[in-house]
Design a protein around this motif. Structure first.
Motif, short mmCIF file in Angstrom:
data_model
loop_
_atom_site.label_atom_id
_atom_site.label_comp_id
_atom_site.label_asym_id
_atom_site.label_seq_id
_atom_site.Cartn_x
_atom_site.Cartn_y
_atom_site.Cartn_z
N THR A 1 6.70 11.29 4.55
CA THR A 1 6.61 11.10 6.00
C THR A 1 7.75 10.24 6.53
N LEU A 2 8.07 9.17 5.79
CA LEU A 2 9.10 8.22 6.22
C LEU A 2 10.16 8.07 5.14
N PRO A 3 11.33 8.66 5.32
CA PRO A 3 12.41 8.45 4.34
C PRO A 3 12.74 6.96 4.23
N PRO A 4 13.45 6.55 3.18
CA PRO A 4 13.69 5.12 2.95
C PRO A 4 14.19 4.33 4.15
N ASP A 5 15.17 4.82 4.87
CA ASP A 5 15.69 4.07 6.02
C ASP A 5 14.64 3.90 7.11
N GLU A 6 13.85 4.96 7.37
CA GLU A 6 12.79 4.88 8.38
C GLU A 6 11.68 3.94 7.93
N LEU A 7 11.36 3.95 6.64
CA LEU A 7 10.35 3.05 6.11
C LEU A 7 10.80 1.60 6.24
N ARG A 8 12.05 1.33 5.88
CA ARG A 8 12.58 -0.03 6.03
C ARG A 8 12.52 -0.48 7.49
N GLN A 9 12.90 0.41 8.38
CA GLN A 9 12.89 0.09 9.81
C GLN A 9 11.45 -0.19 10.27
N ALA A 10 10.50 0.64 9.84
CA ALA A 10 9.11 0.46 10.24
C ALA A 10 8.58 -0.89 9.75
N VAL A 11 8.89 -1.25 8.53
CA VAL A 11 8.43 -2.53 7.98
C VAL A 11 9.12 -3.69 8.68
N ALA A 12 10.42 -3.57 8.91
CA ALA A 12 11.18 -4.65 9.54
C ALA A 12 10.70 -4.93 10.96
N THR A 13 10.25 -3.88 11.66
CA THR A 13 9.83 -4.04 13.06
C THR A 13 8.31 -4.07 13.22
N ASN A 14 7.59 -4.19 12.09
CA ASN A 14 6.12 -4.21 12.12
C ASN A 14 5.55 -2.98 12.81
N ASP A 15 6.16 -1.83 12.61
CA ASP A 15 5.73 -0.59 13.25
C ASP A 15 4.57 0.03 12.47
N VAL A 16 3.38 -0.48 12.73
CA VAL A 16 2.17 -0.01 12.04
C VAL A 16 1.91 1.45 12.39
N ASP A 17 2.20 1.84 13.63
CA ASP A 17 1.96 3.22 14.06
C ASP A 17 2.75 4.23 13.24
N ALA A 18 3.96 3.87 12.84
CA ALA A 18 4.77 4.79 12.01
C ALA A 18 4.09 5.02 10.67
#
Length: 173
Positions: free
Chosen positions: A111-128
């Motif tokens: 669902t979330l490639p590595p860069d998108e996963l890092r971004q989601a975690v860095a920005t606390n994007d729980v919805d992602a």
């Protein structure tokens, strides 16, 4: 073949002795359900892959290089394959989070490639993270917290250079 006690001792040390990190060989089979068989020196290795890796693999019979995580549990061993080293490292970070096994980690990376996963975690994007099948809001919140603590968030050098260049650009305005 090492004795069972020696095998256990090796796995207790962090898998240094038994870990398979990559394989290069001929692609023998591709199952749309996410399993491939890679033949290396006459041995066929069954490897679970996510849909993204499955799509980028060449036709059957072609030579393939794959980054591999060798997952060892009591009474079970499984290989997980990845097209890139970044995917394998993210997978290993994700399975390090409490309550996250390999199947869920593969779903996260699908669902979330590595860069998108890092971004989601860095920005606390729980919805992602909630977009991942099997991940609810509470699990996503826990994963964000634990992945930050597991140092998943290492901004890649190109991303860091871009961020610095952009900051300098903004300051010049």
């Amino acid at each position: 073949m090492p004795s069972r006690s020696r095998l256990y001792a090796a796995t207790r040390k962090g898998f240094e002795v038994l870990m398979i990190g990559s394989l290069r060989g001929s692609l023998v089979d591709k199952d749309p359900e996410g399993e491939v068989v890679l033949e290396v020196a006459g041995v066929g290795y069954r490897i679970s892959v996510n849909p993204g890796t499955l799509v980028v693999l060449p036709e059957i019979g072609a030579d393939v290089f794959m980054h591999v995580h060798h997952h060892i549990r009591e009474g079970d061993q499984q290989l997980y394959g990845f097209a890139t080293l970044a995917e394998r490292k993210c997978f290993e970070s994700v399975i390090g989070a409490h309550g996250v096994g390999p199947a869920l980690a593969l779903a996260v990376l699908a669902t979330l490639p590595p860069d998108e996963l890092r971004q989601a975690v860095a920005t606390n994007d729980v919805d992602a993270l909630c977009l991942v099948p099997g991940v609810g809001k509470k699990t996503a919140q826990r994963m964000v917290l634990e992945l930050k603590n597991l140092s998943l968030i290492h901004i890649s050098e190109p991303t860091r250079r871009y961020a610095i260049s952009y900051a300098v650009f903004c300051l010049k305005k």
